[in-house]
Design a protein around this motif. Sequence first.
Motif, PDB file in Angstrom:
ATOM      1  N   GLN A 185     -13.021 -24.036  -1.672  1.00  0.00           N
ATOM      2  CA  GLN A 185     -12.062 -23.104  -2.270  1.00  0.00           C
ATOM      3  C   GLN A 185     -10.658 -23.706  -2.356  1.00  0.00           C
ATOM      4  OE1 GLN A 185     -12.258 -19.515   0.024  1.00  0.00           O
ATOM      5  NE2 GLN A 185     -14.431 -19.252  -0.380  1.00  0.00           N
ATOM      6  N   ILE A 243      -7.324 -22.633  -2.337  1.00  0.00           N
ATOM      7  CA  ILE A 243      -6.759 -21.348  -1.946  1.00  0.00           C
ATOM      8  C   ILE A 243      -5.291 -21.514  -1.590  1.00  0.00           C
ATOM      9  CG2 ILE A 243      -6.831 -19.895   0.152  1.00  0.00           C
ATOM     10  CD1 ILE A 243      -8.780 -19.008  -2.019  1.00  0.00           C
ATOM     11  N   ASP A 298      -5.013 -18.952   3.456  1.00  0.00           N
ATOM     12  CA  ASP A 298      -6.329 -18.802   4.083  1.00  0.00           C
ATOM     13  C   ASP A 298      -6.271 -17.738   5.173  1.00  0.00           C
ATOM     14  OD1 ASP A 298      -8.576 -19.172   5.717  1.00  0.00           O
ATOM     15  OD2 ASP A 298      -7.743 -20.985   6.631  1.00  0.00           O
ATOM     16  N   ALA A 345      -9.298 -16.521   6.119  1.00  0.00           N
ATOM     17  CA  ALA A 345     -10.742 -16.436   6.375  1.00  0.00           C
ATOM     18  C   ALA A 345     -11.201 -17.397   7.459  1.00  0.00           C
ATOM     19  CB  ALA A 345     -11.512 -16.734   5.094  1.00  0.00           C
ATOM     20  N   SER A 346     -10.492 -18.488   7.646  1.00  0.00           N
ATOM     21  CA  SER A 346     -11.009 -19.506   8.554  1.00  0.00           C
ATOM     22  C   SER A 346     -10.766 -19.086  10.000  1.00  0.00           C
ATOM     23  CB  SER A 346     -10.327 -20.850   8.300  1.00  0.00           C
ATOM     24  OG  SER A 346      -9.098 -20.902   8.984  1.00  0.00           O
ATOM     25  N   ALA A 376     -13.308  -9.266  -2.115  1.00  0.00           N
ATOM     26  CA  ALA A 376     -13.101 -10.647  -1.627  1.00  0.00           C
ATOM     27  C   ALA A 376     -13.000 -11.605  -2.802  1.00  0.00           C
ATOM     28  CB  ALA A 376     -14.223 -11.041  -0.676  1.00  0.00           C
ATOM     29  N   ARG A 414      -9.788 -13.833  -3.941  1.00  0.00           N
ATOM     30  CA  ARG A 414      -9.890 -15.296  -4.075  1.00  0.00           C
ATOM     31  C   ARG A 414      -9.247 -15.751  -5.376  1.00  0.00           C
ATOM     32  NH1 ARG A 414     -15.356 -16.063  -3.903  1.00  0.00           N
ATOM     33  NH2 ARG A 414     -15.307 -15.142  -1.840  1.00  0.00           N
ATOM     34  N   SER A 473      -7.867 -16.158   0.552  1.00  0.00           N
ATOM     35  CA  SER A 473      -9.251 -16.235   1.021  1.00  0.00           C
ATOM     36  C   SER A 473      -9.415 -15.299   2.212  1.00  0.00           C
ATOM     37  CB  SER A 473      -9.550 -17.678   1.419  1.00  0.00           C
ATOM     38  OG  SER A 473     -10.800 -17.750   2.025  1.00  0.00           O
TER      39      SER A 473
END
Length: 381
Positions: free
Chosen positions: A31, A33, A36, A38-39, A323, A327, A332
């Motif tokens: 991605q 992005i 972030d 999401a990580s 989601a 994105r 993300s």
Amino acid sequence: MAGATTAMQAWLGSRAQVRERRGMQRGTEPQGILVDLASNDYLGLSADPRVIEAATAALHQFGAGARGSRVVCGTTAAHQDLEEQLCLLTGQEAALAFSSGYTANIGVLTALGGPGTLIIHDAHVHASLLDGIRLSRSPSLEVAHHDIAAIGAALAGRTQPRAVVVLESIYSVLGDAADLSAVARLCATFDALLLVDEAHGIGVADQGRGAAHAAGLAASPHVAVTATLSKALGSQGGAVLGSPALREHLVNTARTFIFDTALAPSAAAAAARAAAIVRLEPELAGRVLANAAALAARCGVPQAAGAVQSIPVESAARAAELAAGLRTRGVSVGCFRPPSVPDGVSRLRLTARANLTEPELEWAANTVAQAVESAAKDGSA
Ligand SMILES: Cc1ncc(COP(=O)(O)O)c(C=O)c1O
């Protein structure tokens, strides 16, 4: 024969269609992005120059791979240093590194389980713990999320000589915290072991030392901990932390330790350096919690216990849509749908990081909040 459809291919195709219809399709695309959320790189250590430098030095010293199991020729000074650093950080007496958090969980549960061990687990524990319980061939009992009374009743009524209670300190999807002190007291009363998965606790709770340390349970004979090195520690791998006797038992009986190539020395060295940074710079964990508070406030959800903030969404399809929309706007976020959520409630999962800048955090939180608000309006229209 090329062109012909096998029974397996037909089945794979029909399963994919079902997932698509239900909004359950997952993907693995890289991605590009802007922000972030999401990580699990909670402290931003995966890109820390000191961590990268430690991994690079280990690559040159030990090579790209460990070349064998830890019990054959795979143990290096990097693994020993990692285990020492994990003990220094968490206050545990002994540590054993595995090739992932997943294999650590399976290894410890299969090594401790069997017909003589009752395993009691919270309904929301991670898939790796559930797989470990299944593979252990232990009698097992699932209790509702945070149901301490049910744990007590199961322990009091057990017929097996041994028992293990399995929890996460900070739950991976809901982001809420277990009452470790209360469950540890029950385990002491009924002579059971509390196994706490600190995948989301280490590096975040108690200035990074983890929730077991915060509860004063670091060297308790009734508590053992599992960890992943792939979240706050920014690397790859896993570990079990506890007594020297537990470590020795695992070295000799944990199949995912014995029959698995050792963790790559560069990953071990990176995680060792990250653990030292967390210990020496406790303000990093403080920054995660401050960013988590800001994120939760803007998104209108109660602040969770650690880095993970969870936003319930009405359906799996709506969560996937949200989601995907985010994105395309450069944010993300995690999207958790059944079967990853045992209560069947789909959620957006946002993670705060220590290294989010104020403008990044504000822009991303506003973008998420607006998307969620407008989806809610659409849903009620
Ligand atoms: C609670 C929990 N335990 C274990 C794991 C597995 O760790 P690893 O990714 O290192 O295999 C995860 C990762 O998602 C997790 O969230």
